[in-house]
Each structure stands twice: as C-alpha cells, then as structure tokens.
Design a protein around this motif. Structure first.
Motif, mmCIF file in Angstrom:
data_model
loop_
_atom_site.group_PDB
_atom_site.id
_atom_site.type_symbol
_atom_site.label_atom_id
_atom_site.label_comp_id
_atom_site.label_asym_id
_atom_site.label_seq_id
_atom_site.Cartn_x
_atom_site.Cartn_y
_atom_site.Cartn_z
ATOM 1 N N SER A 189 -25.546 9.483 -17.506
ATOM 2 C CA SER A 189 -25.582 8.108 -17.995
ATOM 3 C C SER A 189 -24.681 7.199 -17.172
ATOM 4 O O SER A 189 -25.031 6.047 -16.884
ATOM 5 C CB SER A 189 -25.168 8.065 -19.465
ATOM 6 N N SER A 190 -23.521 7.706 -16.742
ATOM 7 C CA SER A 190 -22.599 6.917 -15.919
ATOM 8 C C SER A 190 -23.155 6.714 -14.519
ATOM 9 O O SER A 190 -22.950 5.655 -13.915
ATOM 10 C CB SER A 190 -21.233 7.606 -15.847
ATOM 11 N N LEU A 191 -23.856 7.720 -13.998
ATOM 12 C CA LEU A 191 -24.465 7.581 -12.669
ATOM 13 C C LEU A 191 -25.507 6.473 -12.656
ATOM 14 O O LEU A 191 -25.583 5.686 -11.711
ATOM 15 C CB LEU A 191 -25.096 8.902 -12.236
ATOM 16 N N TRP A 192 -26.327 6.399 -13.714
ATOM 17 C CA TRP A 192 -27.321 5.331 -13.796
ATOM 18 C C TRP A 192 -26.661 3.966 -13.926
ATOM 19 O O TRP A 192 -27.149 2.973 -13.380
ATOM 20 C CB TRP A 192 -28.269 5.572 -14.976
ATOM 21 N N SER A 193 -25.536 3.909 -14.626
ATOM 22 C CA SER A 193 -24.803 2.644 -14.747
ATOM 23 C C SER A 193 -24.237 2.222 -13.394
ATOM 24 O O SER A 193 -24.332 1.048 -13.011
ATOM 25 C CB SER A 193 -23.684 2.796 -15.778
ATOM 26 N N LYS A 194 -23.667 3.174 -12.652
ATOM 27 C CA LYS A 194 -23.148 2.873 -11.313
ATOM 28 C C LYS A 194 -24.274 2.432 -10.378
ATOM 29 O O LYS A 194 -24.113 1.494 -9.587
ATOM 30 C CB LYS A 194 -22.458 4.108 -10.742
ATOM 31 N N TYR A 195 -25.401 3.101 -10.481
ATOM 32 C CA TYR A 195 -26.550 2.736 -9.642
ATOM 33 C C TYR A 195 -27.014 1.314 -9.932
ATOM 34 O O TYR A 195 -27.323 0.547 -9.013
ATOM 35 C CB TYR A 195 -27.685 3.735 -9.877
ATOM 36 N N SER A 196 -27.075 0.953 -11.213
ATOM 37 C CA SER A 196 -27.525 -0.390 -11.576
ATOM 38 C C SER A 196 -26.584 -1.460 -11.030
ATOM 39 O O SER A 196 -27.033 -2.485 -10.498
ATOM 40 C CB SER A 196 -27.633 -0.506 -13.102
ATOM 41 N N MET A 197 -25.276 -1.219 -11.124
ATOM 42 C CA MET A 197 -24.311 -2.204 -10.628
ATOM 43 C C MET A 197 -24.318 -2.281 -9.112
ATOM 44 O O MET A 197 -24.233 -3.379 -8.533
ATOM 45 C CB MET A 197 -22.914 -1.858 -11.156
ATOM 46 N N LEU A 198 -24.440 -1.139 -8.446
ATOM 47 C CA LEU A 198 -24.508 -1.155 -6.973
ATOM 48 C C LEU A 198 -25.797 -1.799 -6.479
ATOM 49 O O LEU A 198 -25.803 -2.487 -5.459
ATOM 50 C CB LEU A 198 -24.400 0.275 -6.437
ATOM 51 N N ARG A 199 -26.887 -1.579 -7.186
ATOM 52 C CA ARG A 199 -28.164 -2.192 -6.785
ATOM 53 C C ARG A 199 -28.065 -3.706 -6.778
ATOM 54 O O ARG A 199 -28.548 -4.374 -5.851
ATOM 55 C CB ARG A 199 -29.262 -1.739 -7.748
ATOM 56 N N SER A 200 -27.408 -4.274 -7.798
ATOM 57 C CA SER A 200 -27.283 -5.735 -7.873
ATOM 58 C C SER A 200 -26.305 -6.276 -6.840
ATOM 59 O O SER A 200 -26.599 -7.262 -6.145
ATOM 60 C CB SER A 200 -26.843 -6.141 -9.283
ATOM 61 N N THR A 201 -25.140 -5.645 -6.727
ATOM 62 C CA THR A 201 -24.106 -6.173 -5.826
ATOM 63 C C THR A 201 -24.467 -5.990 -4.352
ATOM 64 O O THR A 201 -24.235 -6.883 -3.538
ATOM 65 C CB THR A 201 -22.763 -5.489 -6.110
ATOM 66 N N ILE A 202 -25.042 -4.844 -3.994
ATOM 67 C CA ILE A 202 -25.442 -4.624 -2.592
ATOM 68 C C ILE A 202 -26.563 -5.575 -2.202
ATOM 69 O O ILE A 202 -26.604 -6.097 -1.077
ATOM 70 C CB ILE A 202 -25.859 -3.160 -2.385
ATOM 71 N N ASN A 203 -27.461 -5.842 -3.126
ATOM 72 C CA ASN A 203 -28.548 -6.785 -2.838
ATOM 73 C C ASN A 203 -28.010 -8.195 -2.616
ATOM 74 O O ASN A 203 -28.498 -8.939 -1.752
ATOM 75 C CB ASN A 203 -29.551 -6.770 -3.986
ATOM 76 N N LEU A 204 -26.979 -8.591 -3.387
ATOM 77 C CA LEU A 204 -26.400 -9.927 -3.235
ATOM 78 C C LEU A 204 -25.511 -10.026 -2.003
ATOM 79 O O LEU A 204 -25.542 -11.023 -1.286
ATOM 80 C CB LEU A 204 -25.598 -10.286 -4.489
ATOM 81 N N ARG A 205 -24.695 -9.015 -1.747
ATOM 82 C CA ARG A 205 -23.725 -9.076 -0.658
ATOM 83 C C ARG A 205 -24.324 -8.737 0.694
ATOM 84 O O ARG A 205 -23.973 -9.342 1.711
ATOM 85 C CB ARG A 205 -22.567 -8.112 -0.944
#
Length: 368
Positions: A78-94
């Motif tokens: 569950s934590s891995l999916w949460s990390k993936y979701s946050m990285l997906r958004s931030t990497i796409n923006l940055r």
C-alpha cells in the motif's frame, strides 16, 4: 544606437521569459494537493537524492524500478502505491516524464502486492448500532450517538463531519437534510438521516444535541464539544470524531475494539446498503466513489450475506398444495398450456410479445 537597441530588446525578452517561467512554475505547483503538498515534495526530493548518489542524470524506467526495488523495498504494498502516485505527479511536473507509461513499473508493483492483505477497519452491524442507541445512556453518550447517526447514514469521512457547518443541517420535520460540502472528491453530497432507526427516535437525539449549542458560539461548526450534559463553544477535532466507533465497540464489549477506526462509518454504511440489496451504482453514488473497485473494497462480506447467498443457491421447497407434482396442479397446467398454445382465452390465455431477456413469473391460485 542600433547595437544598444538590439541589446535592450534581448534583455526585455529574457525578462519576459523569466516572468513566464515563474508564472508557469507557480501554476504547476498549484496542481499538487494543498493539504499533502509537503509529502509530495519530500517524496520527490528523496528520489532525486537517491539519483544523485547513484549518479543518475535523468529519470528512466530502469531508475524507477531500481529505486522501488532497493531504497523502497522495506515498504508495504500500500505504501509503494502511495509513493508511486506521488512520484508520478511530481516527476511529470518537474521533468515532464510520465512514469505511468513505463511498461514494467505497474506490473512490478502488482507482483510486489501479491499475498498482501491490507488492514481495514472493522464494521458495526445493524444490531450493534441498534443496541448502542438503545442501551447507552443518552446523557453521557449524546454526542457519540449523533456522530454515529450522521456517520453511518451518510458514509461520512472524519473530515466531512469536522467541517460540517450549521447552515448545512436542515430540520425537515420528518428527517434531517445534511449537505456535505468539504468532501475529498470536491463533489457535494447530500444525505438524509432517518426519523427512526429500529426503535430509536433519531430526530429527537439530533434536536436535543442542537438545542444545547451555546448562543455565544463564534463559529458555524455543527459539532462542538459535549461534556457533562452541556455543549461548549469549542469545536470538535478530527481525532475525537474518529474515536467514536472505538468507543461504541468498547461499550458493546466487542473484541479488538481499537480496530474500529474512523473509517468504520464508511465501511459500515456501504456494507449495510449492500446487504439491503442496493446495486453498485447506488452504493457509489451514496459514498461518492467513482470507481467500482474502490467501492467494493468498503463492503464487508458478513455472515448474513453468506447465509442469503446460500439460501438462493440451494433454493426453497415449494408448498405441497402448490407443488406441480400434485394432480390438480398438473391437470390445470396442462389445460392452461394447451389453451395458450391454441390461443383460447377460456382460462386466461395470453399473448406476450415485444420482450426479450425477461423473466415472467405466473402464479396460479386454486379454489378447493
């Protein structure tokens, strides 16, 4: 003069470009959730720090897989999916890279989650709710009873009850109409509290609690602190509301009462609605879920549901007097079928057309 003018034009262009970049950066920052923006930033900074230590210049599929398989290997699924979701958004923006398009990342996360059973809040059954509303002393548990009524009736989150305002609670005489404005999905929901739950007059409980609200209260939050049969001006926080299911379970002497968390309201409401025979669209609309998969995760497979399913599978024995094995029923059915096929209306022949994929139940009643 020509050289000076061209230099000033280039300088103004650079200033304009810098201004546009700053405005665009501010717009990108606004795309992250305001409440958890710091968590997104911390997750992205940790990933960039790992990339610097590994001397990785740009994000690619191999870097994401290596990061999840090494630095994040200690986390649960569950934590891995949460990390993936946050990285997906931030990497796409940055960086302008969409890691969701990497073909191996999502299958890797699914494989890591095999055999993982997430911990979920236990639910309160209809019998539990009825028993608490009847047996608990109203003078002591008035606040807990009102929270339980609102939470289960509307599948409410803790935050939705915390921010509920007095203007959103309307007494309609036979019920209370409650509008939930501050929802997680930003979509307004409306709920109706029943006038009675089993043998308990819920309207009287809500009205009694509302009447205790001090007139000098300066805010419009509906739920205020209740102590010693009086309400204070202090608004109730999220942790106090989230502890109500645990207090109810402890009062009823249920096992593992600490496992009845603030999410118990939504899970109990969805389960009760599903056991009542509601379809998935009704359940999704009730709880504000967009995904059927997410809504199904809130429904607890209780014992009563399994009993009903078993009865439907095994079926029930028809009464002897209406059994098709009896001579009267067989004779009448044969006569009815022959007349219907011949188009004879002597015994109620009928012609049904223009229907497809439908079930027609015909009940025959006989006079002895």
């Amino acid at each position: 003069k020509t050289e000076l003018s061209s230099f000033s034009e280039e300088e103004s262009r650079e200033e304009t470009t810098d201004e546009i970049r700053s405005v665009a950066a501010a717009a990108k920052d606004s795309l992250l959730p305001s409440k958890s923006k710091h968590l997104y930033e911390e997750t992205y900074n940790a990933y960039r720090k790992w990339c610097c230590n590994k001397k990785i210049k740009s994000t690619c599929e191999d870097s994401i897989l290596a990061y999840f398989n090494s630095d994040l290997s200690r986390y649960k699924s569950s934590s891995l999916w949460s990390k993936y979701s946050m990285l997906r958004s931030t990497i796409n923006l940055r960086e302008g890279i969409d890691i969701s398009k990497f073909p191996s990342v999502i299958p890797f996360l699914k494989r890591k989650g095999e055999g993982y059973k997430p911990k979920k809040s236990l639910i309160l059954t209809r019998e539990h709710i009825d028993e608490f509303l009847i047996k608990a002393d109203t003078k002591e548990h008035l606040f807990n009873k009102v929270i339980l009524i609102f939470g289960v009736a509307g599948a409410c989150r803790r935050q939705e009850l915390v921010t509920l305002s007095t203007t959103c609670v309307q007494d309609c005489g036979t019920h209370f109409l409650v509008k939930l404005e501050d929802t997680k999905t930003k979509a307004e929901r409306s709920i109706i509290t029943p006038g009675k739950f089993e043998n308990v007059n819920t309207l009287e409980l809500v009205r009694r609690y509302s009447a205790l609200r001090p007139t000098r209260t300066t805010h419009n939050r509906f739920f205020v602190n209740y102590i010693k049969e009086k309400c204070t001006v202090q608004p109730v926080g999220i942790h106090k509301i989230g502890s109500v299911p645990s207090l109810v379970a402890k009062f009823l002497h249920l096992e593992n009462f600490s496992s009845y968390t603030g999410h118990c309201f939504r899970r109990s409401s969805a389960t009760l609605l599903a056991n009542a025979g509601a379809n998935m669209e009704v359940i999704k609309r009730h709880g504000g879920w967009r995904s059927s998969t997410v809504a199904e995760g809130y429904i607890e497979d209780c014992e009563n549901t399994k009993i009903n399913i078993a009865q439907k599978i095994l079926g029930e024995t028809a009464p002897a007097e209406l059994s098709p094995c009896s001579s009267i029923s067989t004779e009448y059915l044969e006569k009815s079928n022959s007349n219907v096929l011949k188009g004879n209306n002597e015994v109620g022949g009928m012609n049904i057309c223009g229907n497809s994929n439908c079930v027609i139940n015909i009940n025959h009643y006989y006079n002895n």
